[in-house]
Design a protein around this motif. Structure first.
Motif, PDB file in Angstrom:
ATOM      1  N   ALA A   1      44.092  31.013  47.946  1.00 41.82           N
ATOM      2  CA  ALA A   1      44.743  32.085  48.708  1.00 41.82           C
ATOM      3  C   ALA A   1      45.177  33.235  47.800  1.00 41.82           C
ATOM      4  O   ALA A   1      44.981  34.414  48.133  1.00 41.82           O
ATOM      5  CB  ALA A   1      45.941  31.524  49.476  1.00 41.82           C
ATOM      6  N   LEU A   2      45.728  32.912  46.654  1.00 48.19           N
ATOM      7  CA  LEU A   2      46.210  33.953  45.746  1.00 48.19           C
ATOM      8  C   LEU A   2      45.049  34.762  45.164  1.00 48.19           C
ATOM      9  O   LEU A   2      45.110  35.997  45.113  1.00 48.19           O
ATOM     10  CB  LEU A   2      47.035  33.329  44.621  1.00 48.19           C
ATOM     11  N   THR A   3      44.013  34.068  44.738  1.00 43.31           N
ATOM     12  CA  THR A   3      42.879  34.785  44.144  1.00 43.31           C
ATOM     13  C   THR A   3      42.141  35.615  45.190  1.00 43.31           C
ATOM     14  O   THR A   3      41.702  36.736  44.908  1.00 43.31           O
ATOM     15  CB  THR A   3      41.899  33.807  43.474  1.00 43.31           C
ATOM     16  N   ARG A   4      42.034  35.110  46.399  1.00 43.33           N
ATOM     17  CA  ARG A   4      41.328  35.866  47.445  1.00 43.33           C
ATOM     18  C   ARG A   4      42.148  37.054  47.926  1.00 43.33           C
ATOM     19  O   ARG A   4      41.583  38.082  48.314  1.00 43.33           O
ATOM     20  CB  ARG A   4      40.985  34.952  48.609  1.00 43.33           C
ATOM     21  N   LEU A   5      43.460  36.925  47.901  1.00 42.87           N
ATOM     22  CA  LEU A   5      44.298  38.075  48.220  1.00 42.87           C
ATOM     23  C   LEU A   5      44.042  39.201  47.226  1.00 42.87           C
ATOM     24  O   LEU A   5      43.931  40.378  47.610  1.00 42.87           O
ATOM     25  CB  LEU A   5      45.776  37.671  48.204  1.00 42.87           C
ATOM     26  N   VAL A   6      43.916  38.844  45.960  1.00 44.15           N
ATOM     27  CA  VAL A   6      43.633  39.855  44.936  1.00 44.15           C
ATOM     28  C   VAL A   6      42.274  40.502  45.187  1.00 44.15           C
ATOM     29  O   VAL A   6      42.126  41.730  45.089  1.00 44.15           O
ATOM     30  CB  VAL A   6      43.697  39.225  43.532  1.00 44.15           C
ATOM     31  N   LEU A   7      41.265  39.696  45.535  1.00 45.68           N
ATOM     32  CA  LEU A   7      39.936  40.252  45.822  1.00 45.68           C
ATOM     33  C   LEU A   7      39.994  41.226  46.995  1.00 45.68           C
ATOM     34  O   LEU A   7      39.375  42.299  46.964  1.00 45.68           O
ATOM     35  CB  LEU A   7      38.936  39.129  46.119  1.00 45.68           C
ATOM     36  N   LEU A   8      40.726  40.854  48.047  1.00 46.14           N
ATOM     37  CA  LEU A   8      40.859  41.751  49.198  1.00 46.14           C
ATOM     38  C   LEU A   8      41.560  43.048  48.819  1.00 46.14           C
ATOM     39  O   LEU A   8      41.163  44.143  49.267  1.00 46.14           O
ATOM     40  CB  LEU A   8      41.623  41.051  50.321  1.00 46.14           C
ATOM     41  N   LEU A   9      42.567  42.945  47.989  1.00 43.79           N
ATOM     42  CA  LEU A   9      43.274  44.156  47.564  1.00 43.79           C
ATOM     43  C   LEU A   9      42.357  45.077  46.751  1.00 43.79           C
ATOM     44  O   LEU A   9      42.473  46.304  46.834  1.00 43.79           O
ATOM     45  CB  LEU A   9      44.513  43.778  46.750  1.00 43.79           C
ATOM     46  N   PHE A  10      41.425  44.492  46.020  1.00 43.46           N
ATOM     47  CA  PHE A  10      40.476  45.308  45.262  1.00 43.46           C
ATOM     48  C   PHE A  10      39.467  46.003  46.188  1.00 43.46           C
ATOM     49  O   PHE A  10      39.223  47.199  46.069  1.00 43.46           O
ATOM     50  CB  PHE A  10      39.736  44.465  44.228  1.00 43.46           C
TER      51      PHE A  10
END
Length: 411
Positions: free
Chosen positions: A18-27
């Motif tokens: 969840a944390l890593t995918r949130l970062v990907l979405l923010l990018f």
């Protein structure tokens, strides 16, 4: 068994995901800016353009960058499902959901007897190593279907075949999932599914197979194994050029056709090795299907004249399926693919300008990334051969004799 001991690893895994995918979405949503060229421009520009054409009921007949089987239209049109978002935002959300679907499949598979959570962890760690490119291409959607097909293949060959046939009509590479299939029902279901789609699309939308003519004049892509020849040659005065050609940055000029032919020959040799392996293999365990698929896609990716960054998503997904099995022999090749994934995000998009310029940094990154892929290919092929092909004198079956399979573990 203590239930808390079985749930804690999954909870931690889901949290990291969840944390890593949130970062990907923010990018991809540009809340944060990822270094290098904008990887989302394909979605907002190229994909959106294809979407406007496809929604009129025809394929992009005059666009040479459309080089995909007809079912790819479904992926390009899918953002229409989220009509309340703009095209790019909808696409990123769907890519995120495909990523989540892969996680769910791998978690489910890893909890069964004889399985491991290493597969899910491989996916959780591997995808963010590739950066936001994962959510800016439709390859993650194809990978989700391919992962579902392999996990179904051990006990449900017809379902595996149907999913494989569909995935192959999204993007051709999933046909390689059938390399290790020993049940004719899987092949038959794949052929029927692909055949129905191949017949249906031309009836509904003109130009379904125009993409077949758009590959003929391609050069050698700058990130490919063959591209290293020209990166080195440029240091000694090679007078070709680097251009955006057929949707990728390629070398064009003297001897490119020779290197492209050599790449095709290497791919042919890889295919020949796979045929020989299939004839001689006699020991098929539950994990052999996934391992054979991983090796096949790894060999064809490494020898291709185009190695786009998103191709690594396929390898991470297939490696993750292999590692769902406790007895897999693909642990080292999977780790090499993960390291190669990290080097990939450095060469694209972070330092892609150095790759295009063929300067020391760019060439070094490509030598390392492609070297890792070559090493992974060799070690994976060797491991598959040793685990399935008996040594000389140990009762090797004659070509054409039915291969022996051991009792599968139903997924």
């Amino acid at each position: 068994m203590d239930s808390t001991r079985t749930t804690r690893p999954s909870a931690g895994l889901v949290l990291v995901w969840a944390l890593t995918r949130l970062v990907l979405l923010l990018f991809v949503l540009k809340v944060f800016v990822f270094p290098g060229p904008d990887v989302t421009s394909d979605v907002s520009g190229i994909y959106r353009g294809w979407y406007e054409v496809l929604r009129t009921g025809t394929f992009p007949l005059d666009d040479v960058t459309w080089q995909y089987p007809p079912a790819a239209a479904l992926a390009i049109l899918s953002p229409a499902l989220l009509f309340f978002l703009d095209y790019a935002q909808a696409f990123f959300v769907l890519a995120f959901l495909a990523d989540l679907a892969v996680l769910a499949l791998l978690l489910w598979a890893g909890l069964r007897p004889g399985r491991s959570s290493r597969g899910a962890w491989t996916w959780v760690v591997g995808v963010p190593l590739l950066g936001p490119t994962v959510y800016a291409r439709y390859d993650v959607m194809v990978t989700a279907v391919a992962v579902a097909a392999l996990l179904a293949g051990v006990g449900r060959p017809r379902l595996m075949g149907a999913l494989t046939g569909f995935a192959a009509m999204l993007k051709v590479w999933p046909v390689l999932l059938l390399v290790g299939a020993v049940r004719r029902r899987a092949w038959a279901a794949a052929a029927v599914t692909a055949g129905v789609l191949a017949a249906l699309f031309p009836l509904l939308m003109p130009g379904a197979f125009a993409f077949l003519t758009f590959q003929r004049d391609r050069g050698t892509e700058v990130e490919s194994l063959g591209g290293l020849v020209f990166h080195v040659a440029r240091q000694f005065g090679w007078d070709g050029e680097v251009l955006l050609n057929y949707g990728s940055v390629e070398f064009l000029g003297p001897y490119v056709d020779v290197v492209s032919a050599a790449a095709l020959a290497l791919t042919g040799m890889a295919f020949g090795w796979l045929v020989l392996w299939r004839l001689l293999a006699s020991r098929f365990l539950p994990h052999t299907l996934a391992e054979a698929a991983f090796v096949a896609v790894l060999l064809f990716t490494t020898t291709s004249r185009v190695i786009s960054p998103q191709y690594m998503v396929w390898l991470v997904g297939l490696a993750a399926v292999c590692l769902c099995f406790s007895r897999t022999t693909m642990l080292l090749p999977a780790r090499l693919v993960l390291v190669a994934s990290f080097v990939t995000v450095l060469e694209f998009p972070v330092w892609f300008s150095h790759v295009v310029a063929s300067d020391p940094l760019g060439v070094t990154l490509l030598f390392v990334r492609n070297g890792l892929l070559v090493l992974a290919s060799v070690t994976a092929a060797r491991a598959l051969w040793r685990s399935t092909v008996p040594r000389a004198g140990a009762g090797t079956p004659l070509p054409g004799r039915p291969a022996r399979t051991e009792d599968p573990v139903s997924p």
